[in-house]
Design an enzyme around this catalytic site. Structure first.
Site, PDB file in Angstrom:
ATOM      1  N   PHE A   1       0.839  -1.192   0.000  1.00  0.00           N
ATOM      2  CA  PHE A   1       0.000   0.000   0.000  1.00  0.00           C
ATOM      3  C   PHE A   1       0.879   1.249   0.000  1.00  0.00           C
ATOM      4  O   PHE A   1       1.872   1.312   0.727  1.00  0.00           O
ATOM      5  CB  PHE A   1      -0.922  -0.011   1.225  1.00  0.00           C
ATOM      6  CG  PHE A   1      -2.096   0.911   1.097  1.00  0.00           C
ATOM      7  CD1 PHE A   1      -3.195   0.546   0.343  1.00  0.00           C
ATOM      8  CD2 PHE A   1      -2.090   2.145   1.712  1.00  0.00           C
ATOM      9  CE1 PHE A   1      -4.281   1.398   0.207  1.00  0.00           C
ATOM     10  CE2 PHE A   1      -3.166   3.011   1.586  1.00  0.00           C
ATOM     11  CZ  PHE A   1      -4.268   2.636   0.832  1.00  0.00           C
TER      12      PHE A   1
ATOM     13  N   TYR B   1     -10.672  -0.936  11.026  1.00  0.00           N
ATOM     14  CA  TYR B   1     -11.929  -0.522  10.399  1.00  0.00           C
ATOM     15  C   TYR B   1     -12.309  -1.366   9.195  1.00  0.00           C
ATOM     16  O   TYR B   1     -13.396  -1.193   8.649  1.00  0.00           O
ATOM     17  CB  TYR B   1     -11.882   0.960   9.997  1.00  0.00           C
ATOM     18  CG  TYR B   1     -10.689   1.380   9.170  1.00  0.00           C
ATOM     19  CD1 TYR B   1     -10.597   1.100   7.818  1.00  0.00           C
ATOM     20  CD2 TYR B   1      -9.654   2.088   9.755  1.00  0.00           C
ATOM     21  CE1 TYR B   1      -9.513   1.495   7.069  1.00  0.00           C
ATOM     22  CE2 TYR B   1      -8.563   2.506   9.020  1.00  0.00           C
ATOM     23  CZ  TYR B   1      -8.493   2.201   7.665  1.00  0.00           C
ATOM     24  OH  TYR B   1      -7.402   2.599   6.933  1.00  0.00           O
ATOM     25  N   LYS B   2     -11.468  -2.296   8.786  1.00  0.00           N
ATOM     26  CA  LYS B   2     -11.792  -3.158   7.650  1.00  0.00           C
ATOM     27  C   LYS B   2     -12.560  -4.388   8.154  1.00  0.00           C
ATOM     28  O   LYS B   2     -13.731  -4.306   8.494  1.00  0.00           O
ATOM     29  CB  LYS B   2     -10.523  -3.545   6.897  1.00  0.00           C
ATOM     30  CG  LYS B   2      -9.764  -2.364   6.289  1.00  0.00           C
ATOM     31  CD  LYS B   2      -8.538  -2.827   5.548  1.00  0.00           C
ATOM     32  CE  LYS B   2      -7.645  -1.681   5.107  1.00  0.00           C
ATOM     33  NZ  LYS B   2      -8.272  -0.765   4.144  1.00  0.00           N
TER      34      LYS B   2
ATOM     35  N   ASP C   1       2.723  -5.388   7.770  1.00  0.00           N
ATOM     36  CA  ASP C   1       1.494  -4.615   7.618  1.00  0.00           C
ATOM     37  C   ASP C   1       0.357  -5.616   7.493  1.00  0.00           C
ATOM     38  O   ASP C   1       0.219  -6.287   6.471  1.00  0.00           O
ATOM     39  CB  ASP C   1       1.587  -3.731   6.379  1.00  0.00           C
ATOM     40  CG  ASP C   1       0.310  -2.941   6.115  1.00  0.00           C
ATOM     41  OD1 ASP C   1      -0.759  -3.308   6.653  1.00  0.00           O
ATOM     42  OD2 ASP C   1       0.362  -1.974   5.335  1.00  0.00           O
TER      43      ASP C   1
ATOM     44  N   ARG D   1     -12.560  -5.014  -6.577  1.00  0.00           N
ATOM     45  CA  ARG D   1     -12.382  -5.896  -5.423  1.00  0.00           C
ATOM     46  C   ARG D   1     -13.749  -6.225  -4.832  1.00  0.00           C
ATOM     47  O   ARG D   1     -14.560  -5.331  -4.577  1.00  0.00           O
ATOM     48  CB  ARG D   1     -11.499  -5.250  -4.355  1.00  0.00           C
ATOM     49  CG  ARG D   1     -10.065  -5.029  -4.781  1.00  0.00           C
ATOM     50  CD  ARG D   1      -9.156  -4.702  -3.601  1.00  0.00           C
ATOM     51  NE  ARG D   1      -9.637  -3.594  -2.802  1.00  0.00           N
ATOM     52  CZ  ARG D   1      -8.996  -3.113  -1.727  1.00  0.00           C
ATOM     53  NH1 ARG D   1      -7.868  -3.667  -1.330  1.00  0.00           N
ATOM     54  NH2 ARG D   1      -9.485  -2.094  -1.042  1.00  0.00           N
TER      55      ARG D   1
END
Length: 425
Positions: free
Chosen positions: A129, A235-236, A210, A385
């Site tokens: 990312f 938060y995912k 990560d 996605r």
């Protein structure tokens, strides 16, 4: 089998799903299907409850909410660390819920990147990312090191996947620190974290991970794998809410390491309010906190994480794989004539919790999906996605999404949109 590609088959799978009751725990979009839980998980009723309880504590107690009320704020990060620990395969004292993904990466690199002698480089990859790369470059620059020379990025042979052999080959004697993703955010490839940690340590290199796209989606064993540190967002897949406070892991062998970025919430709890100008860091991962925690972004996690600890990561992973495997079969059967390519590993052991669907018209197809009340996720230049989440998505959801895609492609409904991403993709 023909029956595998009927809606009745999907409904049969749902009827035998042991996690089906948890769907009712979440606020689902009306007349729509949410497939973007790998970017932002949905709000659960439990998360709403614990947030409102913390709001009430503030309303009723004012500053006394730090030590009183339903969820006293002073030890809230430690309470959440204990709930996170089983999800990442760690001891509670090795985990802290604090900061954000990038802030925690800065803290951990500032603490563990110690260039000296020949070892002055950081090893990363070209598919991680972007925020990670920004942070690593800035950490090098703060030390007067040129990122073009001291940041080594392992390349992907195909733009989708990384080869662990290439990563290990890049662990040369000038590398001081390695920072890699557990799951690649585009393709969903899982890296063999235990193998990479072992290889790094055999070469006397520290390694950090990560875990933003894996925590809450797959089981972990950070302690047993021996990784030096890790960091992630909540938060995912963990459904902690937008901007939810992140998490970090520091292996117990590093307890006592001086934090690179010191702040008063990294103090020992019994010494913090002595207000001494000489800091006495916590004896565990709590030392790597910096400032006062964002209580109202911590509170929803109390409710959200209850469910993960009730269910266990093995059961969540089992359903997640069943959903993505079923989606893969449907895509192969139904969407192959329309030019879609699955850019995620077909080997279950190497696949995270989302599927990466590639198409030249991906941006406009995503817009058409939203018009049809399906919420996907777009990643430039050509990736849709789709993340069927174990706690709140169903096999029928998967079936309906694929059939919606077929309708969009068959009737060329995507042509009504421009093939460029939105400001927030």
């Amino acid at each position: 089998m023909a029956q595998d590609f009927t809606r009745a088959y999907a409904e049969t799978r749902d009827a035998s799903d042991s996690l089906a009751p948890y769907r009712g725990e979440f606020y689902l979009p009306q007349d729509g299907i949410y497939m973007d839980g790998n970017s932002l998980g949905l709000l659960s009723k439990r998360a709403e409850r614990t947030l409102l309880e913390s709001l009430s504590d503030w309303k009723e107690l004012g500053i006394d909410g730090w030590v009183s009320g339903r969820h006293p704020w002073f030890n809230l990060s430690e309470q959440l660390a204990a709930l996170n620990a089983p999800l990442v395969g760690a001891r509670a004292e090795e985990v802290m819920v604090t900061g954000s993904t990038t802030v925690n990466l800065h803290q951990l690199v500032a603490s563990f990147f110690k260039p000296e002698g020949k070892r002055t480089k950081i090893l990363a990859d070209t598919l991680t990312f972007p925020s990670d790369i920004y942070a690593l470059k800035s950490q090098l620059e703060l030390r007067g090191l040129d990122p073009s020379e001291h940041l080594v990025q392992v390349s992907s042979p195909d733009g989708r996947y990384l080869k662990e052999e290439d990563i290990i080959a890049a662990m040369t004697d000038d590398i001081a620190l390695i920072v890699l993703p557990t799951v690649l955010y585009r393709s969903g490839q899982i890296l063999d974290m235990a193998r990479l940690a072992k290889a790094a340590h055999e070469r006397d290199i520290l390694i950090g991970l990560d875990a933003c796209h894996s925590v809450g989606a797959i089981p972990h064993a950070f302690h047993d794998w021996g990784v030096d540190f890790a960091y992630w967002c909540n938060y995912k897949h963990l459904n902690g809410g937008p901007g939810s406070v992140g998490g970090l892991f520091v292996h117990e062998r590093h307890f006592g390491t001086t934090p690179g970025l010191a702040g008063w919430f990294g103090s020992r709890k019994d010494k913090q309010f002595d207000m001494d100008h000489t800091m006495m860091p916590a004896d565990d991962a709590g030392a790597f906190q910096i400032g006062t925690p964002h209580v109202l972004s911590l509170a929803p996690q109390l409710g959200a994480l209850e469910m993960f600890n009730e269910i266990g990561m093995d059961a969540i992973r089992e359903k997640s794989l069943a959903l993505t495997t079923y989606m893969t079969a449907l895509i192969d059967e139904v969407l192959a004539p329309y030019g879609f390519v699955i850019g995620s590993p077909r080997n279950e052991t190497q696949r995270g919790a989302h599927l990466s669907l590639e198409h030249p018209e991906a941006a406009r197809i995503c817009k058409a999906l939203k018009q049809h009340r399906v919420i996907p996720d777009f990643r430039a230049p050509n990736i849709i996605r789709l993340a069927p989440v174990a706690l709140y998505n169903t096999f029928t959801d998967v079936y309906d999404v694929v059939m919606t895609l077929q309708t969009i492609m068959e009737n060329k409904k995507y042509e009504a949109f421009e093939n460029v991403r939105e400001v927030v993709a």
